[in-house]
Design a protein around this motif. Structure first.
Motif, PDB file in Angstrom:
ATOM      1  N   CYS A  87       0.838  -1.198   0.000  1.00  0.00           N
ATOM      2  CA  CYS A  87       0.000   0.000   0.000  1.00  0.00           C
ATOM      3  C   CYS A  87       0.878   1.255   0.000  1.00  0.00           C
ATOM      4  O   CYS A  87       1.742   1.407   0.858  1.00  0.00           O
ATOM      5  CB  CYS A  87      -0.912   0.015   1.219  1.00  0.00           C
ATOM      6  N   HIS A  90       0.068   3.714   3.380  1.00  0.00           N
ATOM      7  CA  HIS A  90       0.541   3.510   4.752  1.00  0.00           C
ATOM      8  C   HIS A  90       1.789   2.637   4.678  1.00  0.00           C
ATOM      9  O   HIS A  90       2.116   2.090   3.625  1.00  0.00           O
ATOM     10  CB  HIS A  90      -0.556   2.910   5.648  1.00  0.00           C
ATOM     11  N   CYS A 108      -7.479  -0.842   0.165  1.00  0.00           N
ATOM     12  CA  CYS A 108      -6.396  -1.354   1.007  1.00  0.00           C
ATOM     13  C   CYS A 108      -6.969  -2.091   2.212  1.00  0.00           C
ATOM     14  O   CYS A 108      -7.723  -1.516   2.995  1.00  0.00           O
ATOM     15  CB  CYS A 108      -5.491  -0.224   1.478  1.00  0.00           C
ATOM     16  N   CYS A 111      -5.062  -0.263   5.619  1.00  0.00           N
ATOM     17  CA  CYS A 111      -5.527   1.003   6.199  1.00  0.00           C
ATOM     18  C   CYS A 111      -7.006   1.238   5.920  1.00  0.00           C
ATOM     19  O   CYS A 111      -7.573   2.234   6.376  1.00  0.00           O
ATOM     20  CB  CYS A 111      -4.671   2.173   5.715  1.00  0.00           C
TER      21      CYS A 111
END
Ligand SMILES: [Zn+2]
Length: 372
Positions: A87, A90, A108, A111
């Motif tokens: 991702c 994050h 995602c 997150c």
């Protein structure tokens, strides 16, 4: 994510089955914010964005292309047109970021965020919806050739303006090899607009790129210009103007990253003049973050392989450079990298260190003495 972004609303409002198909791959998630399927303009009044224009924008910027241009790489395919990868939003350790190229959506699992390319730009660049749309428009509209042409124009000017060459000398940039390598130019002001419109670029295109102001003047006046990826950094010669300027948009990744990414040891500095003197002194495993705050892309680049990072930020009297370096060192160590703090004499940055008589062996000793 209490409220849904307009991007998601329109997307989900326009086609519920499409949403469900997408969510079939992300079954239990409630975070796409589809509770209120409103059209874009529903709650934005005068600021409403023409929905057709947004659809066009999204069509012109496929999510996958935008992600890849920001250094995202799919780690593995899930099924036709659906990919997983780390991702970019994050600090991710195992791939939790799903991209569906059929739907042009991401989600995602780490997150919990998801949406379309506009939503991605909002989160990635940490801007609100209208700015995200503006950034994407700009990204679409600024052909690399325009920035390249502007950089080329500025490079020609450098040779014609002795004050610019004198300034470079004074900052330790003395060899033409280095000037060529960094493609350094000079913006005297008052001539870029004429030069580029003569080449056929339109005034609106120059304005959109931020090269020319709304009033029609060259944006960079008496600035040394360094081309970056998708931007131009301008350092003012005049003490009366803000020293550092970028064109609108992201500052891009780490400077010269392609040349150093294979290196197991990397020296990170905050300014391009620091970069230049180190390069000139023979330290070619140097890169630059253009400020002490790394954007997400720069941080990911540093972490893309095991390596030792020598943090060589300014030794400001107020300690701000060192504090930023300490914070960054902790984040890098959390990612499994080795981070070492290089201590310059107080009040110095690498540029002033070399300009005031420091040499390569002395800097090498600083590297060796760097705190783990
Ligand atoms: Zn994430």
């Amino acid at each position: 994510m209490g409220t849904s972004s307009p991007a998601q609303r329109v997307l989900l409002g326009e086609d519920r089955s499409h949403r469900l198909t997408f969510l079939a791959g992300a079954a239990h998630h409630r975070c796409l914010g589809y509770q209120r399927p409103l059209p874009y303009s529903a709650d934005r009044g005068k600021q409403s964005v023409n929905r057709q224009a947004l659809d066009d924008l999204k069509q012109q910027i496929p999510l996958m292309g935008y992600l890849q241009a920001h250094d995202w790489h799919p780690a593995r395919p899930l099924s036709r047109g659906r990919w997983m990868g780390l991702c970019p939003l994050h600090e991710d350790h195992k791939p939790s970021f799903l991209v569906d190229t059929n739907k042009d959506l991401f989600y995602c699992y780490g997150c919990g965020r998801g949406g379309d390319v506009i939503r991605f730009a909002e989160i990635y660049h940490q801007v609100k919806f209208p700015q995200a749309v503006a950034l994407l428009r700009q990204w679409r509209g600024v052909q690399p050739s325009l920035l390249q042409e502007a950089a080329r124009f500025y490079r020609m000017q450098l040779h014609r303006h002795s004050e610019a060459v004198a300034y470079l000398h004074q900052r330790g940039i003395r060899s033409w090899a280095l000037i060529e390598f960094m493609r350094i130019g000079y913006a005297p002001g008052g001539c870029l607009r004429g030069g580029l419109t003569h080449l056929g670029y339109s005034l609106p295109a120059l304005r959109q790129a931020g090269l020319v102001t709304g009033m029609g003047y060259d944006a960079y006046v008496r600035r040394i210009v360094f081309p970056l990826q998708g931007n131009l950094y301008g350092r003012s010669l005049s003490a009366a103007a803000p020293p550092h300027r970028f064109l609108p948009g992201a500052k891009g990744g780490l400077y010269g990253w392609q040349q150093v990414r294979q290196s197991p040891e990397v020296i990170l500095v905050e300014g391009l003049f620091d970069y230049a003197v180190l390069w000139e002194a023979g330290f070619q495993n140097v890169t630059c973050s253009l400020g002490t705050h790394l954007n997400a892309r720069q941080f990911r680049q540093l972490c893309d392989a095991p390596r030792t990072v020598y943090l060589t930020f300014d030794a400001d009297a107020n300690g701000s450079g060192q504090q930023a370096a300490e914070r960054l060192a902790r984040r890098l160590r959390d990612q499994g990298l080795a981070a070492r703090m290089v201590s310059l004499p107080e009040g110095h940055d690498p540029n002033s260190f070399f300009m005031q008589g420091g040499d390569a062996p002395q800097f090498q000793s600083l590297l060796e003495a760097a705190r783990p």
